[in-house]
Write a protein that holds these residues in place. Structure first.
Motif, PDB file in Angstrom:
ATOM      1  N   ILE A  41     -23.903  -1.796  32.516  1.00  0.00           N
ATOM      2  CA  ILE A  41     -23.003  -1.929  31.366  1.00  0.00           C
ATOM      3  C   ILE A  41     -23.762  -1.314  30.192  1.00  0.00           C
ATOM      4  O   ILE A  41     -24.672  -1.928  29.641  1.00  0.00           O
ATOM      5  CB  ILE A  41     -22.660  -3.418  31.112  1.00  0.00           C
ATOM      6  CG1 ILE A  41     -21.847  -3.961  32.291  1.00  0.00           C
ATOM      7  CG2 ILE A  41     -21.901  -3.579  29.797  1.00  0.00           C
ATOM      8  CD1 ILE A  41     -21.495  -5.444  32.168  1.00  0.00           C
ATOM      9  N   THR A  42     -23.394  -0.101  29.831  1.00  0.00           N
ATOM     10  CA  THR A  42     -24.246   0.668  28.920  1.00  0.00           C
ATOM     11  C   THR A  42     -24.698  -0.105  27.678  1.00  0.00           C
ATOM     12  O   THR A  42     -25.889  -0.135  27.380  1.00  0.00           O
ATOM     13  CB  THR A  42     -23.582   2.010  28.559  1.00  0.00           C
ATOM     14  OG1 THR A  42     -23.258   2.690  29.777  1.00  0.00           O
ATOM     15  CG2 THR A  42     -24.505   2.895  27.745  1.00  0.00           C
ATOM     16  N   PRO A  43     -23.781  -0.758  26.904  1.00  0.00           N
ATOM     17  CA  PRO A  43     -24.273  -1.443  25.694  1.00  0.00           C
ATOM     18  C   PRO A  43     -25.238  -2.596  25.990  1.00  0.00           C
ATOM     19  O   PRO A  43     -25.914  -3.074  25.087  1.00  0.00           O
ATOM     20  CB  PRO A  43     -22.993  -1.943  25.019  1.00  0.00           C
ATOM     21  CG  PRO A  43     -21.933  -1.885  26.065  1.00  0.00           C
ATOM     22  CD  PRO A  43     -22.328  -0.820  27.038  1.00  0.00           C
ATOM     23  N   ASP A  44     -25.292  -3.034  27.244  1.00  0.00           N
ATOM     24  CA  ASP A  44     -26.184  -4.125  27.629  1.00  0.00           C
ATOM     25  C   ASP A  44     -27.448  -3.597  28.322  1.00  0.00           C
ATOM     26  O   ASP A  44     -28.300  -4.363  28.765  1.00  0.00           O
ATOM     27  CB  ASP A  44     -25.427  -5.076  28.579  1.00  0.00           C
ATOM     28  CG  ASP A  44     -26.115  -6.420  28.734  1.00  0.00           C
ATOM     29  OD1 ASP A  44     -26.777  -6.858  27.769  1.00  0.00           O
ATOM     30  OD2 ASP A  44     -26.012  -7.031  29.808  1.00  0.00           O
ATOM     31  N   ALA A  45     -27.577  -2.281  28.419  1.00  0.00           N
ATOM     32  CA  ALA A  45     -28.647  -1.687  29.233  1.00  0.00           C
ATOM     33  C   ALA A  45     -29.907  -1.364  28.432  1.00  0.00           C
ATOM     34  O   ALA A  45     -30.818  -0.715  28.950  1.00  0.00           O
ATOM     35  CB  ALA A  45     -28.128  -0.427  29.927  1.00  0.00           C
ATOM     36  N   LEU A  46     -29.960  -1.822  27.172  1.00  0.00           N
ATOM     37  CA  LEU A  46     -31.114  -1.483  26.340  1.00  0.00           C
ATOM     38  C   LEU A  46     -32.439  -1.903  26.987  1.00  0.00           C
ATOM     39  O   LEU A  46     -33.410  -1.134  26.999  1.00  0.00           O
ATOM     40  CB  LEU A  46     -30.986  -2.161  24.973  1.00  0.00           C
ATOM     41  CG  LEU A  46     -32.034  -1.749  23.951  1.00  0.00           C
ATOM     42  CD1 LEU A  46     -31.753  -0.351  23.420  1.00  0.00           C
ATOM     43  CD2 LEU A  46     -32.063  -2.737  22.780  1.00  0.00           C
ATOM     44  N   GLU A  89     -17.199  14.419  28.831  1.00  0.00           N
ATOM     45  CA  GLU A  89     -17.671  13.703  30.009  1.00  0.00           C
ATOM     46  C   GLU A  89     -18.895  12.827  29.726  1.00  0.00           C
ATOM     47  O   GLU A  89     -19.165  11.876  30.451  1.00  0.00           O
ATOM     48  CB  GLU A  89     -18.049  14.761  31.028  1.00  0.00           C
ATOM     49  CG  GLU A  89     -18.323  14.212  32.355  1.00  0.00           C
ATOM     50  CD  GLU A  89     -18.407  15.319  33.377  1.00  0.00           C
ATOM     51  OE1 GLU A  89     -18.118  16.494  33.040  1.00  0.00           O
ATOM     52  OE2 GLU A  89     -18.775  15.004  34.512  1.00  0.00           O
ATOM     53  N   TYR A  90     -19.648  13.147  28.688  1.00  0.00           N
ATOM     54  CA  TYR A  90     -20.910  12.438  28.427  1.00  0.00           C
ATOM     55  C   TYR A  90     -20.779  11.316  27.400  1.00  0.00           C
ATOM     56  O   TYR A  90     -21.759  10.679  27.040  1.00  0.00           O
ATOM     57  CB  TYR A  90     -21.995  13.439  28.039  1.00  0.00           C
ATOM     58  CG  TYR A  90     -22.159  14.473  29.135  1.00  0.00           C
ATOM     59  CD1 TYR A  90     -22.892  14.179  30.279  1.00  0.00           C
ATOM     60  CD2 TYR A  90     -21.512  15.696  29.077  1.00  0.00           C
ATOM     61  CE1 TYR A  90     -22.999  15.077  31.309  1.00  0.00           C
ATOM     62  CE2 TYR A  90     -21.609  16.618  30.106  1.00  0.00           C
ATOM     63  CZ  TYR A  90     -22.361  16.299  31.222  1.00  0.00           C
ATOM     64  OH  TYR A  90     -22.446  17.187  32.253  1.00  0.00           O
ATOM     65  N   ILE A  91     -19.558  11.120  26.868  1.00  0.00           N
ATOM     66  CA  ILE A  91     -19.284   9.977  25.992  1.00  0.00           C
ATOM     67  C   ILE A  91     -18.282   9.122  26.764  1.00  0.00           C
ATOM     68  O   ILE A  91     -17.102   9.442  26.832  1.00  0.00           O
ATOM     69  CB  ILE A  91     -18.698  10.455  24.641  1.00  0.00           C
ATOM     70  CG1 ILE A  91     -19.746  11.272  23.878  1.00  0.00           C
ATOM     71  CG2 ILE A  91     -18.213   9.279  23.814  1.00  0.00           C
ATOM     72  CD1 ILE A  91     -19.252  11.830  22.552  1.00  0.00           C
ATOM     73  N   THR A  92     -18.770   8.041  27.352  1.00  0.00           N
ATOM     74  CA  THR A  92     -17.966   7.325  28.345  1.00  0.00           C
ATOM     75  C   THR A  92     -16.533   7.028  27.893  1.00  0.00           C
ATOM     76  O   THR A  92     -15.595   7.330  28.623  1.00  0.00           O
ATOM     77  CB  THR A  92     -18.702   6.059  28.818  1.00  0.00           C
ATOM     78  OG1 THR A  92     -19.995   6.446  29.294  1.00  0.00           O
ATOM     79  CG2 THR A  92     -17.980   5.389  29.967  1.00  0.00           C
ATOM     80  N   PRO A  93     -16.310   6.444  26.694  1.00  0.00           N
ATOM     81  CA  PRO A  93     -14.923   6.129  26.349  1.00  0.00           C
ATOM     82  C   PRO A  93     -14.046   7.379  26.199  1.00  0.00           C
ATOM     83  O   PRO A  93     -12.823   7.264  26.153  1.00  0.00           O
ATOM     84  CB  PRO A  93     -15.035   5.377  25.012  1.00  0.00           C
ATOM     85  CG  PRO A  93     -16.404   5.653  24.508  1.00  0.00           C
ATOM     86  CD  PRO A  93     -17.264   5.952  25.687  1.00  0.00           C
ATOM     87  N   ASP A 130     -23.344   5.767  24.761  1.00  0.00           N
ATOM     88  CA  ASP A 130     -24.249   6.385  25.735  1.00  0.00           C
ATOM     89  C   ASP A 130     -25.475   6.965  25.030  1.00  0.00           C
ATOM     90  O   ASP A 130     -26.615   6.711  25.426  1.00  0.00           O
ATOM     91  CB  ASP A 130     -23.514   7.475  26.515  1.00  0.00           C
ATOM     92  CG  ASP A 130     -22.268   6.940  27.206  1.00  0.00           C
ATOM     93  OD1 ASP A 130     -22.396   6.436  28.329  1.00  0.00           O
ATOM     94  OD2 ASP A 130     -21.185   6.981  26.601  1.00  0.00           O
ATOM     95  N   GLU A 131     -25.221   7.751  23.975  1.00  0.00           N
ATOM     96  CA  GLU A 131     -26.342   8.359  23.269  1.00  0.00           C
ATOM     97  C   GLU A 131     -27.154   7.301  22.506  1.00  0.00           C
ATOM     98  O   GLU A 131     -28.375   7.363  22.439  1.00  0.00           O
ATOM     99  CB  GLU A 131     -25.826   9.425  22.286  1.00  0.00           C
ATOM    100  CG  GLU A 131     -26.940  10.280  21.714  1.00  0.00           C
ATOM    101  CD  GLU A 131     -26.462  11.220  20.620  1.00  0.00           C
ATOM    102  OE1 GLU A 131     -25.243  11.220  20.309  1.00  0.00           O
ATOM    103  OE2 GLU A 131     -27.310  11.936  20.049  1.00  0.00           O
ATOM    104  N   VAL A 132     -26.449   6.320  21.940  1.00  0.00           N
ATOM    105  CA  VAL A 132     -27.121   5.261  21.182  1.00  0.00           C
ATOM    106  C   VAL A 132     -28.151   4.543  22.056  1.00  0.00           C
ATOM    107  O   VAL A 132     -29.311   4.377  21.674  1.00  0.00           O
ATOM    108  CB  VAL A 132     -26.080   4.249  20.651  1.00  0.00           C
ATOM    109  CG1 VAL A 132     -26.755   2.946  20.216  1.00  0.00           C
ATOM    110  CG2 VAL A 132     -25.280   4.850  19.503  1.00  0.00           C
TER     111      VAL A 132
END
Lengths: 362, 362, 362, 362
Positions: free
Chosen positions: B117-122, A115-119, B331-333
């Motif tokens: 948009i997670t990869p754009d949320a830095l 659930e915590y890794i979106t893809p 997400d973690e990145v």
């Protein structure tokens, strides 16, 4: 007897393609595999039935594999999403009836993934959106209308977070809750770019994590659970090997197409490459012959699909660049695609849920 | 005068590489560009200074561009993340001093990008983690200790959600809050696989969205805001063109390496390919000569970097497969890398924040 | 001239109630305040118009205050939520026309509050769901249909996270983007239990943070911004003082009701307390006389509303128990109520959005 | 034999208080209940041991109940949070040893509650932060250091979302994974304002949902699972009845204190009410005699605790205002308190995790 070929793919369609590619001479010998294709508006529906004999050939469990493919799925437009949910529901309903499961049989939906890794969260998010009512049947049976069956649902989590193998979680909850059949929902890895976020696959064969490794006790299937196990998945990630390998193929087909169009252009007045607004599609027949392939792509161009993938893997892996990636819009994609599956499950499982009232149950 | 070359990259290092590749005969003529490289443990630090003349050559604004590169960044181990934060802080601090900005000058941090948009949320995530105290200076000056400067921060959002151009949001808030200097933080697109989630770039040149399009009023820089504008970014996404192009290069270098190792192996007793546990690295000198490249990859192997990218683009774009992707652990990145930048900002901006007390300010 | 009474409430209805309570003899003297009440199905609509004179009496800025109240709002049922959105839209539309704002005037929506504190996130969440199109008017005017006006939207954040006063953020963005009118959306504190999550308030007076403190420069209103400023809010939090004070009132009314029902019961055959399935409501006229109040609640029972609140405050504050609380379902509440306001904004601002197509714009 | 008194509280300390209040004459007869209180810095530690006889008296299962109480917990300061985690770990460790559970015994942690309702998400959030390693023992035993035991963890969800009773989920997973002992973590309802977000309770008696209702099969305890079951909880919600009832008590004590201070003030030179900066505390001995209580609060003032609560309940329930609420900072509270418990679990379960390395395992 050993499988002739071990696939690296979750998709039966791809397994068959891989088999034919490795064994082109056997293309017409696939007696144990029946493939039917249908086109409805923008969606391609493929039903693959594999019997025991076919199973040995392509290394996939015997059973039926259904794919709904459409590049439009990526656009996430609500009308189309509703439409493909209904198509999914029809196929699911047909599959359930094929197994002679009665209309009041109890279903357990299992949302696989982290659930915590979106893809990877497609399964858990689907579970949260699916209409669940098994407790109503038990505690308030008078509140349940006609045309509904009891649905339970749970998310087993992933071993890295629970310390428990996913299959053990499923076994435990299944034994305790005693469903009549099970549906597992999961995010998959794609073996071709054009299937990422664009294909819904269903099957009645359960799931076989690490299949081929000979570890049968982790299998989640009728063999281990004594009730039919269906699976539903969408490929949401792809690796750099696949992206490169597919792109090399597209380049070869691109050259092949250009050559053949030049040939035709010299014979006709129609200008080459006119596409009239429709998105271009490169097809298998665009692939040029080996000499042309070598001319444009050297020894790489002459390699078979699996050899090419293996070579790219050997180059990327040691330098740490075989990234597993997902399109950047992953947040919205998982939100919408989990709704598509939940909607399809609701309509496919309950006679009283249909396209008109479907949104009331999401 | 027109730029000789329009880069498609946010990274100055890459712009220079692209220039050299297109103009190999000018490699030693880059008078307007000074490059210094340092290696510290696992991190490669590069400082690129571009003056007016160099700017015309490589199409990047004059100023200093700093990159901290390390594949270890991807492993997200807390010790290393703390270490690279401190390295980033030192460079940021040096850059601020170079512009003669005093220790009590007021800073406005701008977190660019789409929070949803997670990869754009830095940018937005970094802003949330950065120590903000400008209001304390105003309302409770007695509560502010020595060695801190006033920091404000905000996220302008993206035009699709606000209806307002990002640059207008920044202009408005800047005029009202009157900072002495500005730092913008943003997620970038990478132009090579090995920089995704593995490079921190800083510059003192502001940001130039759609640079090269000749739209100067959207520029967020000292020219438009009258105060120094620094930028900090990490490439978090990459497109399929880049993945394929890079992989083809790696394949060519792989073949080049194998050939030269075979040559050496025949002359020595050392077995070829022994790596003794270290991750293999393919280097520029591994690239074989053009004949070898053609043998392995046909006409593709003989193309220059930009020609190759353009060809792949022409193949993938019309069929809709030039996906912009991000590693699946996004997400973690983003959670960890935004902490790295926030930590680096805190240490680089305040004399009283150092590696020992840094975690108290996150 | 000084205000006769400083209210602690954001709600004009409550301010008026507080005034009447403190000055019961003046109940009919409220010349500067016109109150109209309407009941539509389960919703009570109140319009309060306050002129300059009334403003001096109750300490609220002159203008119109509208409340839509319904306990049904707490049930979060989609049909009712859609219905109250449409009612809100009608009032908003009327308010806009009253100020002679033309149909193509540009609107800036400001979502106040802290996105990371759920009960305070109503403003930011509303902004994310509202239809925003100002950039389309600018960049793709041909794509804009009839019946839409340009809408921009932003979230200024909170001073603790930005270091900048919220009003400064609004001033800066307003000056730069030059809207014709502004709507601010915010979560409020309730001064009575029965308004929590059950009341939508609108006004055309802007917002006056810390009003009464004499700090006019933080005011966000036509006076400071030169364009009309409307506000929309829902009370989502309440403090322990209010909960206790209201409950003591309910207890007194409960006793009053019981006494009067016993009186009647002794004279009639109708059994006391029959409610026939409808939720019971305690009303102002149920409050018993002072002697009865003293009998049941001692000196507390005899206190006026404000004295009682002040006493409770004096008891709870020093021991640290005047908690500010929110109903435990806060996550779903904020999700649904922000949708209600976004939906109301869309319908109220654009002639071409109506109950039938409203969901396409959320 | 029937319980003499059915408690509505999850906290044994409160159950005992309620018993004494209803049976003041028996205060010294509580033979079956041993209470020990300790004060360490700002934390009050209470251990309540209840044997079979005491169990019959207060209606709580026999066993040990431990509370760690501190108003400081609400301030969420990291130093204090670390300190109370370590105190919790010591008590947990003592409790485990008391049951003669060996150092290598396998533990299953169960995070109860609804992940999507923040104040109820304490269990699931704790599970996500706890160090889980059972799979390492099985798959990579060589990677496990000395001083660790195997920990598994899972979140059963809530019946409304799964359709399965929580106890059935736990039974199923327990049978399949065969732990040696179980720890359930849950958010609780408080029966007094001052315990909300300020008390950690542990016990070795398992959990008894709907206890008193006579439904034993839902019990999660050694009786149903054949292994010891510990429980850990923090009260995060409270209802309006409790808030009002407690506040009325505080008001009575406030009056009682004022009266006794006036008495003393008339005899001494010390000014009444001087508190010298420490937060005021109202105590049981501040409660005035019945006449005084009646004077200030009428018949309400003379009611016993349970009568008073019941009366308030009867007033608030029919009008729909007995809200279950949580402090508005709920997002940060649950984030930090789940870390406190996870930290306490890690230190309490593994000999090799201690205050110095604790943060490496969160």
């Amino acid at each position: 007897m050993k499988n002739e070929f071990k696939p690296r793919t979750d998709l039966a369609v791809e397994a068959k393609e891989m088999f034919v590619e490795k064994n082109p001479e056997k293309e017409h010998e696939l007696d144990g595999i029946i493939i039917r294709e249908f086109q409805e508006d923008d969606v391609k529906l493929t039903r693959v039935e594999i019997d025991e004999e076919g199973s040995k050939r392509v290394g996939k469990s015997p059973g039926e594999y259904i794919t709904l493919e459409s590049q439009k799925l990526r656009e996430l437009q609500s009308n189309f999403l509703n439409q493909i949910s209904t198509m999914m529901a029809k196929e699911l309903s047909r599959l359930i009836q094929k197994h002679q499961i009665p209309a009041d049989a109890r279903c357990l939906i299992v949302g696989l993934g982290n659930e915590y890794i979106t893809p990877d969260a497609l399964g858990p998010r689907t579970m949260n959106k699916t209409y669940v009512n098994a407790h109503l049947f038990k505690l308030h049976p008078e509140s349940v209308d006609e045309g509904f069956r009891p649905i339970a649902a749970f998310t087993p989590g992933v071993m890295g977070m629970t310390g428990i193998e996913t299959s053990d979680m499923i076994f435990g909850v299944t034994k305790q809750s005693e469903p009549d059949f099970i549906i597992v929902v999961d995010a998959l890895a794609a073996r071709s770019i054009n299937r990422v976020n664009a294909t819904i696959q269903m099957s009645d064969t359960g799931i076989h994590p690490g299949s081929g490794v000979g570890n049968n006790r982790k299998e989640v299937s009728e063999a281990t659970l004594n009730v039919p196990v269906f699976s539903i998945g969408i490929p949401t990630v792809v690796d750099a090997v696949t992206i490169t390998s597919d792109t090399i193929d597209y380049m070869l087909k691109h050259f092949g197409r250009e050559i053949s169009e030049q040939d035709r252009a010299s014979k006709a007045l129609t200008p080459a490459g006119m596409s009239f607004g429709k998105r271009k599609q490169l097809k298998q027949e665009d692939l040029p012959d080996e000499d042309t392939r070598k001319k444009f792509m050297g020894v790489i161009g002459a390699l078979g699909e699996e050899e090419k993938r293996q070579l790219i893997q050997e180059v990327l892996h040691p330098i740490g660049h075989n990234l597993m990636v997902t399109p950047k819009e992953v947040d919205e994609v998982i939100e919408e695609l989990s709704k598509v599956i939940a909607n399809g499950l609701n309509q496919g499982l309950h006679a009283s849920i249909n396209p008109k009232n479907a949104k009331d149950f999401l």
